[in-house]
Scaffold this motif. Structure first.
Motif, PDB file in Angstrom:
ATOM      1  N   THR A 257       0.620  -1.420   0.233  1.00 53.83           N
ATOM      2  CA  THR A 257       0.097   0.498   0.093  1.00 53.83           C
ATOM      3  C   THR A 257       1.116   0.887  -0.011  1.00 53.83           C
ATOM      4  OG1 THR A 257      -1.549   0.911   1.137  1.00 53.83           O
ATOM      5  CG2 THR A 257      -0.072  -0.060   2.047  1.00 53.83           C
TER       6      THR A 257
ATOM      7  N   GLU B 264      -3.819   3.931   7.299  1.00 52.24           N
ATOM      8  CA  GLU B 264      -4.818   3.654   6.646  1.00 52.24           C
ATOM      9  C   GLU B 264      -6.225   2.873   8.358  1.00 52.24           C
ATOM     10  OE1 GLU B 264      -4.112   0.636   4.188  1.00 52.24           O
ATOM     11  OE2 GLU B 264      -5.741   0.473   3.416  1.00 52.24           O
TER      12      GLU B 264
ATOM     13  N   ARG C  65      -8.558   0.430   9.098  1.00 53.17           N
ATOM     14  CA  ARG C  65      -9.910  -0.609   8.210  1.00 53.17           C
ATOM     15  C   ARG C  65     -10.627  -0.935   8.970  1.00 53.17           C
ATOM     16  NH1 ARG C  65      -5.121  -4.323   5.736  1.00 53.17           N
ATOM     17  NH2 ARG C  65      -3.909  -3.008   3.817  1.00 53.17           N
ATOM     18  N   SER C  66     -12.153  -0.270   8.984  1.00 54.25           N
ATOM     19  CA  SER C  66     -13.202  -0.459   9.291  1.00 54.25           C
ATOM     20  C   SER C  66     -12.285  -0.180  10.833  1.00 54.25           C
ATOM     21  CB  SER C  66     -13.507  -1.687   9.338  1.00 54.25           C
ATOM     22  OG  SER C  66     -14.735  -1.994  10.055  1.00 54.25           O
TER      23      SER C  66
ATOM     24  N   ASP D 211     -13.117   4.201   8.459  1.00 53.14           N
ATOM     25  CA  ASP D 211     -11.917   3.857   7.349  1.00 53.14           C
ATOM     26  C   ASP D 211     -11.334   4.845   6.849  1.00 53.14           C
ATOM     27  OD1 ASP D 211     -12.244   0.849   6.344  1.00 53.14           O
ATOM     28  OD2 ASP D 211     -14.563   1.496   5.493  1.00 53.14           O
TER      29      ASP D 211
ATOM     30  N   GLN E  91      -7.786   6.892   5.212  1.00 55.66           N
ATOM     31  CA  GLN E  91      -6.293   6.575   3.985  1.00 55.66           C
ATOM     32  C   GLN E  91      -5.684   7.482   4.106  1.00 55.66           C
ATOM     33  OE1 GLN E  91      -8.926   5.256   1.300  1.00 55.66           O
ATOM     34  NE2 GLN E  91      -9.379   2.825   2.110  1.00 55.66           N
TER      35      GLN E  91
ATOM     36  N   GLY F 208     -11.314  -4.080  13.464  1.00 55.99           N
ATOM     37  CA  GLY F 208     -10.165  -3.211  13.224  1.00 55.99           C
ATOM     38  C   GLY F 208      -8.923  -3.181  13.079  1.00 55.99           C
TER      39      GLY F 208
END
Ligand code: ATP
Length: 361
Positions: free
Chosen positions: A2, A7, A9-10, A25, A27, A60
């Motif tokens: 990535t 980042e 994630r949930s 979420d 980024q 997450g």
């Protein structure tokens, strides 16, 4: 692989039954200046602390530079945090404060001196190396705190209301300085504030948070011009919000019945006739008098309040159906003034009226 520096994630964070961060979420690109903006208690600081490693997610994953952090402690992360109260060591000089983290890392004296000198130059404090924090102004102390974090060359710098303790003038000055500094050093900044003006001035993107969720994320102008929810429309800048129902779809536009007003606005995605919506129209987008004639939406109201604000005059209007409208008129082009009790024609173009489906928030 990535390419994101940070980042989510949930990611959720619960404190007992209370959900402070709710399935977020996110980024963040390398070198980006991202601001988390929202009212008190919306979860901004908790989000920042999850990145820093002072807190760990209930659910997450948080990733920094592509690596899942899990429960990795703060001191083993490629992030550094700047606090509102600076947290400088009062008994140490500026040089010692800035070099503290490097000494902890057991770097050589020469390297420390070289890096600290270079960083003091970046923040414009070369002359102040021997002073103690108490011998510095608030703005200078804040720059020491920044230098102390940046000298560690973090991937991400986390800033929690770092200008909150400064007076307004110094705050404005430091906003510009911080932005310039970030450009020079190219480090990713994640910045927390509840001050929307500060967020608009400094950020590449703003994430507007509400009740533990990100309501909308985007560049300043996009959030201001195209708010997707009522909360965002209201929180960023000022706006007139009117409840209504979609009456007709007309190509690129929709017609909305808002009390007795027929409003024409840009058609939002997936809207249908009969949908409950809100119309958002910024006070400075409204046109008054002659200029209102060619507008797609027009109305006539009685002026109930006039506030002179220097660069503009703010009028409060009451329409015949009772709707109150705030209208800002630039004083640059006009010398006319209206008074309480006057009747005024107003209007706005379809492209300035945002239609937000109630279903969307
Ligand atoms: P502010 O601008 O006031 O600092 P914020 O958006 O940064 O607000 P957070 O500090 O992230 O808000 O807090 C979010 C919510 O989580 C708040 O309601 C707060 O009371 C709650 N909270 C934060 N830390 C804890 C904790 N350790 N235990 C219980 N509740 C907490």
């Amino acid at each position: 692989m990535t390419s994101y520096d940070v980042e989510f994630r949930s990611v959720s964070k619960h404190f007992g039954d209370f959900v402070a961060v709710d399935r977020v979420d996110l980024q963040v690109e390398k070198g980006e200046f991202l601001t988390l903006l929202g009212p008190s208690g919306c979860g901004k600081s908790t989000t920042l602390r999850l990145i820093a490693g002072f807190l760990h997610p209930t659910e997450g994953d948080v990733l920094i530079a592509g690596e899942v952090m899990g429960t990795r402690p703060a001191y083993r992360r490629e992030s550094s945090m700047v606090f509102q109260d600076y947290a400088l060591f009062p008994h140490m000089s500026v040089l010692e404060n800035v070099g503290f983290g490097l000494r902890e890392r057991r770097e050589s004296r020469e390297d420390i001196r070289r890096k600290v000198d270079a960083m003091l130059e970046v923040v414009g404090l070369t002359e102040f190396g021997d002073r103690r924090p108490s011998q510095l102004s608030g703005g200078q102390q804040q720059r020491v705190a920044l230098a102390r974090s940046l000298v560690l060359e973090p991937t991400v710098l986390l800033l929690d209301e770092p200008l909150g303790a400064l007076d307004l003038k110094m705050r404005r000055h430091m906003q510009v300085e911080l932005k310039n500094l970030q450009h020079r050093v190219g480090v990713t900044f994640i910045y927390v504030t509840h001050d929307q003006e500060e967020a608009l001035v400094m950020s590449d993107r703003i994430a507007v948070m509400n009740q533990g969720r990100i309501e909308q994320i985007g560049p300043s102008h996009e959030l201001y011009e195209n708010p997707r929810t009522r909360f965002v429309a209201d929180f960023i800048g000022e706006t007139n919000l009117m409840a209504g129902t979609v009456e007709a779809l007309e190509g690129e536009t929709v017609r909305v019945a808002a009390r007795e007003l027929a409003v024409v606005g840009l058609r939002p995605p997936e809207v249908r006739v009969g949908d409950a919506v809100h119309v958002s129209i910024r006070p400075e987008k409204i046109r008054g008098g002659e200029e209102s004639r060619d507008c797609e939406t027009t109305a006539q109201g009685e002026i109930v309040d006039v506030v002179y604000k220097g660069s503009e005059i703010r009028y409060e209007l009451r329409l015949p159906d009772g709707t109150l409208l705030t209208y800002d008129e630039q004083t640059k082009h006009h010398s006319r003034r209206f008074a309480v009790g006057d009747t005024l024609d107003v209007g706005w173009s379809a492209e300035d009226a945002r239609i937000i489906r109630d279903e969307d928030g």
